[in-house]
Design a protein around this motif. Sequence first.
Motif, PDB file in Angstrom:
ATOM      1  N   HIS A   1       0.889  -1.161   0.000  1.00  0.00           N
ATOM      2  CA  HIS A   1       0.000   0.000   0.000  1.00  0.00           C
ATOM      3  C   HIS A   1       0.928   1.213   0.000  1.00  0.00           C
ATOM      4  CE1 HIS A   1      -3.968  -1.870   1.772  1.00  0.00           C
ATOM      5  NE2 HIS A   1      -3.664  -2.317   0.562  1.00  0.00           N
ATOM      6  N   PRO A   2       1.206   1.780  -1.169  1.00  0.00           N
ATOM      7  CA  PRO A   2       2.219   2.848  -1.259  1.00  0.00           C
ATOM      8  C   PRO A   2       1.929   4.068  -0.387  1.00  0.00           C
ATOM      9  CG  PRO A   2       1.660   2.005  -3.438  1.00  0.00           C
ATOM     10  CD  PRO A   2       0.670   1.424  -2.473  1.00  0.00           C
ATOM     11  N   THR A   3       0.642   4.452  -0.259  1.00  0.00           N
ATOM     12  CA  THR A   3       0.320   5.685   0.475  1.00  0.00           C
ATOM     13  C   THR A   3      -0.608   5.438   1.656  1.00  0.00           C
ATOM     14  OG1 THR A   3      -1.562   6.155  -0.993  1.00  0.00           O
ATOM     15  CG2 THR A   3       0.583   7.068  -1.618  1.00  0.00           C
ATOM     16  N   GLN A   4      -1.093   4.208   1.827  1.00  0.00           N
ATOM     17  CA  GLN A   4      -2.064   3.947   2.886  1.00  0.00           C
ATOM     18  C   GLN A   4      -1.453   3.063   3.978  1.00  0.00           C
ATOM     19  OE1 GLN A   4      -6.286   3.417   1.274  1.00  0.00           O
ATOM     20  NE2 GLN A   4      -5.079   2.661  -0.443  1.00  0.00           N
ATOM     21  N   THR A   5      -2.240   2.849   5.028  1.00  0.00           N
ATOM     22  CA  THR A   5      -1.801   1.992   6.126  1.00  0.00           C
ATOM     23  C   THR A   5      -1.976   0.526   5.735  1.00  0.00           C
ATOM     24  OG1 THR A   5      -4.002   2.128   7.110  1.00  0.00           O
ATOM     25  CG2 THR A   5      -2.357   3.726   7.870  1.00  0.00           C
ATOM     26  N   ALA A   6      -1.567  -0.365   6.625  1.00  0.00           N
ATOM     27  CA  ALA A   6      -1.667  -1.809   6.367  1.00  0.00           C
ATOM     28  C   ALA A   6      -3.047  -2.319   6.785  1.00  0.00           C
ATOM     29  CB  ALA A   6      -0.575  -2.556   7.122  1.00  0.00           C
ATOM     30  N   PHE A   7      -3.885  -2.642   5.805  1.00  0.00           N
ATOM     31  CA  PHE A   7      -5.224  -3.186   6.042  1.00  0.00           C
ATOM     32  C   PHE A   7      -5.647  -3.939   4.792  1.00  0.00           C
ATOM     33  CE2 PHE A   7      -5.947   0.641   3.714  1.00  0.00           C
ATOM     34  CZ  PHE A   7      -7.105   0.440   2.981  1.00  0.00           C
ATOM     35  N   LEU A   8      -6.792  -4.630   4.853  1.00  0.00           N
ATOM     36  CA  LEU A   8      -7.334  -5.322   3.680  1.00  0.00           C
ATOM     37  C   LEU A   8      -8.541  -4.559   3.164  1.00  0.00           C
ATOM     38  CD1 LEU A   8      -7.138  -9.126   4.629  1.00  0.00           C
ATOM     39  CD2 LEU A   8      -5.555  -7.785   3.245  1.00  0.00           C
ATOM     40  N   SER A   9      -8.439  -4.076   1.925  1.00  0.00           N
ATOM     41  CA  SER A   9      -9.572  -3.393   1.298  1.00  0.00           C
ATOM     42  C   SER A   9     -10.614  -4.419   0.873  1.00  0.00           C
ATOM     43  CB  SER A   9      -9.087  -2.612   0.077  1.00  0.00           C
ATOM     44  OG  SER A   9      -8.655  -3.518  -0.929  1.00  0.00           O
ATOM     45  N   SER A  10     -11.738  -3.957   0.371  1.00  0.00           N
ATOM     46  CA  SER A  10     -12.782  -4.892  -0.079  1.00  0.00           C
ATOM     47  C   SER A  10     -12.275  -5.769  -1.217  1.00  0.00           C
ATOM     48  CB  SER A  10     -14.031  -4.114  -0.515  1.00  0.00           C
ATOM     49  OG  SER A  10     -13.716  -3.211  -1.566  1.00  0.00           O
ATOM     50  N   VAL A  11     -11.470  -5.185  -2.124  1.00  0.00           N
ATOM     51  CA  VAL A  11     -10.897  -5.972  -3.220  1.00  0.00           C
ATOM     52  C   VAL A  11      -9.894  -6.981  -2.662  1.00  0.00           C
ATOM     53  CG1 VAL A  11      -9.469  -5.870  -5.301  1.00  0.00           C
ATOM     54  CG2 VAL A  11     -11.282  -4.183  -4.948  1.00  0.00           C
ATOM     55  N   ASP A  12      -9.095  -6.548  -1.681  1.00  0.00           N
ATOM     56  CA  ASP A  12      -8.129  -7.458  -1.050  1.00  0.00           C
ATOM     57  C   ASP A  12      -8.834  -8.639  -0.395  1.00  0.00           C
ATOM     58  OD1 ASP A  12      -6.111  -5.727  -1.785  1.00  0.00           O
ATOM     59  OD2 ASP A  12      -6.002  -4.739   0.170  1.00  0.00           O
ATOM     60  N   LEU A  13      -9.977  -8.377   0.252  1.00  0.00           N
ATOM     61  CA  LEU A  13     -10.722  -9.448   0.926  1.00  0.00           C
ATOM     62  C   LEU A  13     -11.169 -10.506  -0.065  1.00  0.00           C
ATOM     63  CD1 LEU A  13     -12.920  -7.342   3.390  1.00  0.00           C
ATOM     64  CD2 LEU A  13     -10.966  -8.791   3.988  1.00  0.00           C
ATOM     65  N   HIS A  14     -11.668 -10.067  -1.213  1.00  0.00           N
ATOM     66  CA  HIS A  14     -12.122 -11.024  -2.227  1.00  0.00           C
ATOM     67  C   HIS A  14     -10.930 -11.772  -2.840  1.00  0.00           C
ATOM     68  CE1 HIS A  14     -16.490 -10.290  -2.680  1.00  0.00           C
ATOM     69  NE2 HIS A  14     -16.188  -9.136  -2.100  1.00  0.00           N
ATOM     70  N   THR A  15      -9.821 -11.067  -3.020  1.00  0.00           N
ATOM     71  CA  THR A  15      -8.621 -11.728  -3.537  1.00  0.00           C
ATOM     72  C   THR A  15      -8.163 -12.820  -2.587  1.00  0.00           C
ATOM     73  OG1 THR A  15      -7.892  -9.726  -4.678  1.00  0.00           O
ATOM     74  CG2 THR A  15      -6.207 -11.387  -4.191  1.00  0.00           C
ATOM     75  N   HIS A  16      -8.116 -12.478  -1.297  1.00  0.00           N
ATOM     76  CA  HIS A  16      -7.610 -13.449  -0.326  1.00  0.00           C
ATOM     77  C   HIS A  16      -8.564 -14.613  -0.116  1.00  0.00           C
ATOM     78  CE1 HIS A  16      -5.083 -15.039   2.725  1.00  0.00           C
ATOM     79  NE2 HIS A  16      -6.077 -15.055   3.605  1.00  0.00           N
ATOM     80  N   CYS A  17      -9.839 -14.402  -0.317  1.00  0.00           N
ATOM     81  CA  CYS A  17     -10.824 -15.475  -0.113  1.00  0.00           C
ATOM     82  C   CYS A  17     -10.476 -16.698  -0.955  1.00  0.00           C
ATOM     83  CB  CYS A  17     -12.220 -14.971  -0.451  1.00  0.00           C
ATOM     84  SG  CYS A  17     -13.538 -16.150  -0.090  1.00  0.00           S
ATOM     85  N   ALA A  18     -10.048 -16.470  -2.192  1.00  0.00           N
ATOM     86  CA  ALA A  18      -9.698 -17.590  -3.070  1.00  0.00           C
ATOM     87  C   ALA A  18      -8.540 -18.395  -2.505  1.00  0.00           C
ATOM     88  CB  ALA A  18      -9.342 -17.066  -4.463  1.00  0.00           C
ATOM     89  N   TYR A  19      -7.564 -17.697  -1.899  1.00  0.00           N
ATOM     90  CA  TYR A  19      -6.420 -18.395  -1.304  1.00  0.00           C
ATOM     91  C   TYR A  19      -6.838 -19.199  -0.071  1.00  0.00           C
ATOM     92  CZ  TYR A  19      -3.228 -15.499  -4.114  1.00  0.00           C
ATOM     93  OH  TYR A  19      -2.550 -14.897  -5.138  1.00  0.00           O
TER      94      TYR A  19
END
Length: 409
Positions: free
Chosen positions: A318-336
Amino acid sequence: MNKETSEIKSAKHSPWKDVGISDPRARLKSLSDYASMVELDRNIPPQRYYRSGVEMIRMADMCMKDNDLEYAYILYVKFITIFVEKIRNHPQFNTVPLKDKEYNQQTLRKVLPKAEELKKQLLEQYQAEYNKYVEDIKEREKIEKERLKQEELKKLREEEERKNKLAALAAVKAAKAAMTASVTSPEDGKVKKTSSVSSRPLVSPSSDIIAQTSREKPTVDRSTKPSLLCDSLTLRDVVLPTKLMHNFLMLAFTNTTNNKETCGILAGKLERNKLVVTHLLIPEQTGSPDSCVTHNEEDIFDYQDQHNLITLGWIHTHPTQTAFLSSVDLHTHCAYQLMMAEAIAIVCAPKYDETGFFILTPEYGLDFIANCRETGFHPHPTEPPLYTKAKHCKLDVTAVIEVVDLRRK
């Protein structure tokens, strides 16, 4: 990073373990039923399932070497269920390349006898565990009977002692009364004090009861009692080289200064029931300030196949933001995480000097995201939490990480 959603919808915990140490055949049936619980999503291309199948067998083979027979059997049965019963009903089944189908059929011919042999081994294992459990129950019952017997003897002894004390008390009272009584003799007119107390002991305790109760009370080791329920949410440790994050940030430096996200795949092996990250794979990708899209994923698959690696999660910046999971990140990680419960998502936020190790909450977040049909950035409820810190991550300062950059220069 626009990864696909879940290929295989698996349960969030392991209900077959709730059967505990029961009838071996019922226990095996519960395991088989759980393994067969596979649903295919028709919106996901069938090629994704064929790719997942390759990693399933690789993981199952690793479990066999690690002597984790149950998990290996689950993966083999899932593979058989998908590619014998389910995949032909996929509306895009005819789009699967012939070479992929042929390779899958060759794998099936090897997996079917493996699964059948595993079934026999598990049945023997369950029978042995059940026999030992029955023996333990009998031993505990024997100890409990002895304990109750000793308690009964103790009660008899206490009752005997109580009677003795009462008799002794009565004797003392009688002696005191006799000693104070005065008797006048007609011959000499003198007063004589007589005692009615005999020199012989009044009461003799039962020597038999004393002998019986002199034995030591047997002790019961409660720690040997088998647990019938297993913690179904227990996750295996994921071991990460400490230098992984530093190496990744150095590799992503140019993108970060240009306000672009960078992503990578965490790959490794199963060793002694621990998942060890050994490789960081950087796929071809396109980054933006709040997303990262991967390309030519076949390069990643080929490399993993050549080096016998399994996917253990992913990492991105996250170049400019803090460390968290966005809504897109949540869906990406769900597959894993649906493919592997221990899969982790690492977020590096260099601007704030933060690194987050995350996982979808197994009791809520995993199912919620798997059933969410929204795409792109969209709001999600914050309570209950959809993700949490991955406490099963363990950093190892001595571990080595191999970085493989597959981006075309």
